[in-house]
Design a protein around this motif. Sequence first.
Motif: not given
Length: 348
Positions: A10-14, A39-42, A47-50, A331-336
């Motif tokens: 849950r740490k993604l920044s521009i 995969t990006d959502l996971h 994550g981190p997973i991969f 991310f949030e729109a896809l997850r929802a």
Amino acid sequence: MRAAVYHGNRKLSIEDVPEPSPGKGQVKVRVSRNGICGTDLHEYYDGPIFIPQEPHPLTGKSMPVVMGHEFSGVVTEIGPQVVNVREGDHVVIEPIYRCGTCRACRAGHYNLCSVIGFHGLMADGGMAEYTVVPENQVHKLPDQVPLELGALVEPLSVAYHAATMGEVTSDSTALIYGAGPIGIGLWFALRSMGLTEIDVIEPSQTRRSSIEALGARTIDPTTQGVPALIADRTNGEGVDAAFDAAGVAPAVESALQCLAERRPLVSVAIYDKPLSTPLLQLVLRERRIQGTICYTSEDYRAVIRLMAEGHYNTTGWVDTVPLSTVFEQGFEALRAGRLMKVLVDPTR
């Protein structure tokens, strides 16, 4: 340049990061669109997973990493010893890093490389204004294929590769579980192989409506018993292939009941929870579950050719958002479930 940098759960920044330069055998690409996938959502939410926390053996990269492995763009610079790519080429990236020496690579199945890596997971990726890739990851786009559509070659190649694993012919019947982007890609792929008898099983009204608008026939499993319906339609014989793009246990159980003897259920999903495999369904009818992962350059070429022929339609299921809003609108729109497929435009 601006880029979406992953620092962990849950740490993604521009951020502003240095603009990359191509080295030997590398190509610099100005990114046009970059897709967000499951995969990006996971990685973001679980994550981190991969994404490696120690240097990857092929790329030497570890977290933090610029995300993004589904993208298209324009070549702006080439490094020494690049032979088949030129500045100005419109391209799409096949993001696999492979060792070339393991058993799978030697057999030509580099999508099964024992130390496989991915651009945007194990190397800084395409959710940025620019990125640098090895020449062997580059596929040129024909003039008929716009860059926006080219950004979908990667997920559609996942679906195309899975479709080939179903061992179907133009006379085959098939079921697709799940009408998300991969399910839609499977429908297009099977149609390109000549299939006309395809049912898409999807509980979401929104997703059913989206794929129905493309011409697909759907079944709502919350109101209809799928195995009984398929048994009635096929006089009890079952379908020739089933594809699970849903990733849930009920889909697997239903699919196996619908299969004809000695036919495959192709799994093209990531399962959040362990599955209890109904072995009796496999044993008594010699059915099988077939795994599938990624693609090879052959699948990329097939999808690009179909795109050039006008085979794919993105109406109603693909949206584009600016890089600056990748979290909220992506991310949030896809997850929802508010959107189905999101492309990120790093120029906006």
